[in-house]
Scaffold this motif. Structure first.
Motif, PDB file in Angstrom:
ATOM      1  N   ASP A   1      -9.553 -38.170 -48.483  1.00  0.00           N
ATOM      2  CA  ASP A   1      -9.493 -37.302 -49.667  1.00  0.00           C
ATOM      3  C   ASP A   1      -8.894 -35.951 -49.305  1.00  0.00           C
ATOM      4  N   PRO A   2      -8.152 -35.313 -50.229  1.00  0.00           N
ATOM      5  CA  PRO A   2      -7.616 -33.981 -49.961  1.00  0.00           C
ATOM      6  C   PRO A   2      -8.723 -32.931 -49.972  1.00  0.00           C
ATOM      7  N   VAL A   3      -8.461 -31.834 -49.279  1.00  0.00           N
ATOM      8  CA  VAL A   3      -9.413 -30.708 -49.256  1.00  0.00           C
ATOM      9  C   VAL A   3      -8.822 -29.617 -50.148  1.00  0.00           C
ATOM     10  N   PHE A   4      -9.536 -29.325 -51.266  1.00  0.00           N
ATOM     11  CA  PHE A   4      -9.059 -28.304 -52.192  1.00  0.00           C
ATOM     12  C   PHE A   4      -9.439 -26.934 -51.644  1.00  0.00           C
ATOM     13  N   ARG A   5      -8.447 -26.099 -51.471  1.00  0.00           N
ATOM     14  CA  ARG A   5      -8.647 -24.840 -50.764  1.00  0.00           C
ATOM     15  C   ARG A   5      -9.431 -23.812 -51.571  1.00  0.00           C
ATOM     16  N   GLN A   6      -9.520 -23.995 -52.882  1.00  0.00           N
ATOM     17  CA  GLN A   6     -10.351 -23.087 -53.673  1.00  0.00           C
ATOM     18  C   GLN A   6     -11.833 -23.331 -53.401  1.00  0.00           C
ATOM     19  N   VAL A   7     -12.139 -24.525 -52.861  1.00  0.00           N
ATOM     20  CA  VAL A   7     -13.534 -24.882 -52.570  1.00  0.00           C
ATOM     21  C   VAL A   7     -13.841 -24.703 -51.076  1.00  0.00           C
ATOM     22  N   ALA A   8     -12.917 -25.131 -50.209  1.00  0.00           N
ATOM     23  CA  ALA A   8     -13.122 -25.026 -48.752  1.00  0.00           C
ATOM     24  C   ALA A   8     -11.764 -24.773 -48.090  1.00  0.00           C
ATOM     25  N   ASP A   9     -11.787 -23.874 -47.096  1.00  0.00           N
ATOM     26  CA  ASP A   9     -10.525 -23.546 -46.438  1.00  0.00           C
ATOM     27  C   ASP A   9     -10.534 -23.870 -44.941  1.00  0.00           C
ATOM     28  N   ASN A  10     -11.647 -24.348 -44.456  1.00  0.00           N
ATOM     29  CA  ASN A  10     -11.744 -24.774 -43.063  1.00  0.00           C
ATOM     30  C   ASN A  10     -12.146 -26.241 -43.019  1.00  0.00           C
ATOM     31  N   MET A  11     -11.712 -26.940 -41.991  1.00  0.00           N
ATOM     32  CA  MET A  11     -12.036 -28.359 -41.874  1.00  0.00           C
ATOM     33  C   MET A  11     -12.110 -28.746 -40.394  1.00  0.00           C
ATOM     34  N   LYS A  12     -12.687 -29.905 -40.152  1.00  0.00           N
ATOM     35  CA  LYS A  12     -12.799 -30.433 -38.800  1.00  0.00           C
ATOM     36  C   LYS A  12     -12.032 -31.748 -38.702  1.00  0.00           C
ATOM     37  N   VAL A  13     -11.313 -31.906 -37.595  1.00  0.00           N
ATOM     38  CA  VAL A  13     -10.590 -33.150 -37.338  1.00  0.00           C
ATOM     39  C   VAL A  13     -11.299 -33.858 -36.175  1.00  0.00           C
ATOM     40  N   HIS A  14     -11.667 -35.093 -36.416  1.00  0.00           N
ATOM     41  CA  HIS A  14     -12.356 -35.885 -35.395  1.00  0.00           C
ATOM     42  C   HIS A  14     -11.394 -36.950 -34.852  1.00  0.00           C
TER      43      HIS A  14
END
Length: 519
Positions: free
Chosen positions: A259-272
């Motif tokens: 799923d895409p990460v909407f930047r208005q909700v979250a701007d950081n993410m983790k890649v495993h």
């Protein structure tokens, strides 16, 4: 009776056996010619080349004026020092730090940036196999026009006297000495080399020469590296996640791939990532790029050494910070900074392996999206290794590259040792004919005191000792032997006749014996 036998030294005269200095010069010349021919064959066939280093890009390993011999290999690995042609026509000698047969990334050990060119394996001249400090300076001196002219003059100046001396020697040999003398002296030298006290030294030098030739043939008739072999299958699985608050945008508080990460909700993410394969070093990086051609690499963590099997890792992507990095570059270049592409690459290296699976993400002001869902699993690639071709004996190994250097050195040592042994053996006094007879027929010849002849018994002189030996064997008798006044006397007595053979310095001057004289 003949005054000359196969065992006697011929009349005095000039020896036709070459002196030791001439033997040494001839051997050195032969070795030099063989070396030149070998170098010409290797250089002409493209299997080897000389690189004269300059600059400081490979300090402290190589310095300006060094000579490096490179040899073409079947495969190249990370860590190898390889030479290739630049667009300008010059030759670069740098270390491989990444890439595969389709294109390598090289860098000088003393350089801060990588090379612009990415040559393929077929474009490489070869990898470094021999380093000769200051050898390039010496080679430059030896190939200057004055030195080459001096060498040519020396050859021409020495050719005529050498030919004249050769003619004089041939004329002298015809007049004063038979060819059998030279053959006898040569046989004496060779025979003495394999007798005490030279036997163990000759055997050791001969064995060393045979080993050196065998080692050289093995090293130069095959590649320096063994063919690449398939190793354990490498596999990498990707996933990503981001923590989000409860909003109508998502059904849960965690966003997971694909799923895409909407930047208005979250701007950081983790890649495993999950790695399966042999032991290696994993160094995760983020490769940023924009449509205008700008790109850079940002480390996402320290390199980690992992053992064979399964390894799991996680890196954090601060999307806003990476986007700011691209925006600063766009201000300088004037190129658009969006959309930004982020390639998360956990680079796997080790044991000559280079596995670079990548997870590609597209970043816009509104979202971070996966470009290709199939890229979440990178599987089926076999990591190939290419170890140096080597001779193995237990825990001891000798590579082909080192053997190419050791073999000629050992061969030169063996030849030098044999020539030294031959020089000493040649100076050893030749055995007399009587000594040769006693060594060849030890059970047939019996030493006795001088035997007086019997009145009325005929004495027959034979022309050589083998004839006397045949008579003794035919009648089942022994050969009686004594020495007096430098004359060696051998007799065989049957019931009615005495057969005699004499040798020694005074044989030619002795009168014919009468029945009253000693046999």
């Amino acid at each position: 009776m003949s005054d000359f036998s196969p065992y006697q030294t011929p009349p005095t005269g000039r020896s036709t056996v070459p002196s030791f200095p001439r033997l040494l010069a001839s051997a050195a010349s032969a070795l030099a010619v063989l070396g030149i021919l070998l170098a010409a064959i290797l250089l002409g066939s493209g299997q080897a080349a000389f690189v004269n280093t300059y600059g400081v890009s490979m300090n402290p390993l190589y310095h300006q004026g060094d000579l490096v011999v490179v040899s073409r290999a079947e495969s190249y690995s990370v860590g190898d020092i390889a030479a290739y042609h630049l667009v300008s026509g010059e030759v670069a000698l740098h270390r491989i730090i990444a890439g595969d047969a389709n294109g390598f990334t090289l860098k000088g050990d003393n350089n801060e940036s990588v090379d612009v060119d990415h040559p393929a394996a077929v474009d490489l001249i070869g990898k470094a196999v021999l380093h000769i400090p200051h050898g390039g300076k010496v080679l430059q001196i030896l190939t200057t026009p004055p030195v080459l002219g001096l060498a040519a003059f020396a050859l021409l100046a020495g050719a005529a006297p050498s030919l004249n001396r050769s003619r004089r020697r041939r004329a002298a040999r015809k007049e004063t000495m038979s060819s059998s003398a030279a053959s006898q002296k040569t046989r004496h030298t060779v025979r003495a080399m394999f007798e005490a006290p030279f036997t163990p030294w000759t055997a050791t030098a001969t064995a060393l020469g045979v080993v050196a030739m065998g080692l050289g043939i093995w090293a130069w008739t095959g590649p320096a590296d063994a063919p690449a072999r398939a190793g354990t299958e490498a596999h990498m699985d990707f996933s990503y996640s981001a923590a989000v608050p409860r909003t109508p945008a998502y059904d849960d508080t965690t966003v997971r791939s694909p799923d895409p990460v909407f930047r208005q909700v979250a701007d950081n993410m983790k890649v495993h990532y999950t790695y399966q394969g042999p032991a290696a070093t994993i160094a995760p990086v983020a490769e940023l790029s924009t449509p205008g051609g700008w790109h850079t690499t940002v480390p996402l963590g320290d390199p980690t050494e992992v053992s064979s099997g399964t390894h799991r890792g996680t890196v954090k992507l601060e999307v806003a910070a990476l986007e700011e990095r691209a925006a600063r570059a766009a201000k300088v270049t004037g190129l658009p900074a969006s959309p930004l592409t982020i390639m998360v690459v956990p680079a796997v290296t080790g044991d000559g392996q280079d596995f670079r699976p990548a997870l590609e993400l597209s970043v816009t002001p509104l979202q971070v999206a996966l470009v290709d869902p199939a890229a979440l699993s990178v599987a089926g690639e076999k990591l190939e290794t290419a170890a140096p071709r080597a001779l193995t004996l237990g825990t001891w190994q000798l590579s082909a590259g080192i053997s190419r250097v050791i073999a000629p050195v050992l061969l030169l040592l063996a030849l030098a040792a044999l020539m030294a042994i031959a020089a000493n053996a040649r100076r050893r006094p030749s055995r007399s004919e009587a000594e040769n007879i006693r060594r060849r027929w030890p059970s047939l010849v019996i030493p006795v005191q001088p035997v007086p002849s019997v009145t009325g018994r005929p004495v027959i002189d034979v022309v050589d000792f083998p004839t006397l030996a045949k008579l003794a064997e035919r009648y089942g008798l022994l050969v009686l032997h004594w020495t007096r006044s430098g004359i060696e006397t051998f007799i065989v007595q049957d019931d009615n006749t005495t057969y005699r053979y004499r040798s020694g310095d005074g044989v030619g001057a002795q009168p014919v014996a009468t029945p009253a004289e000693t046999a």
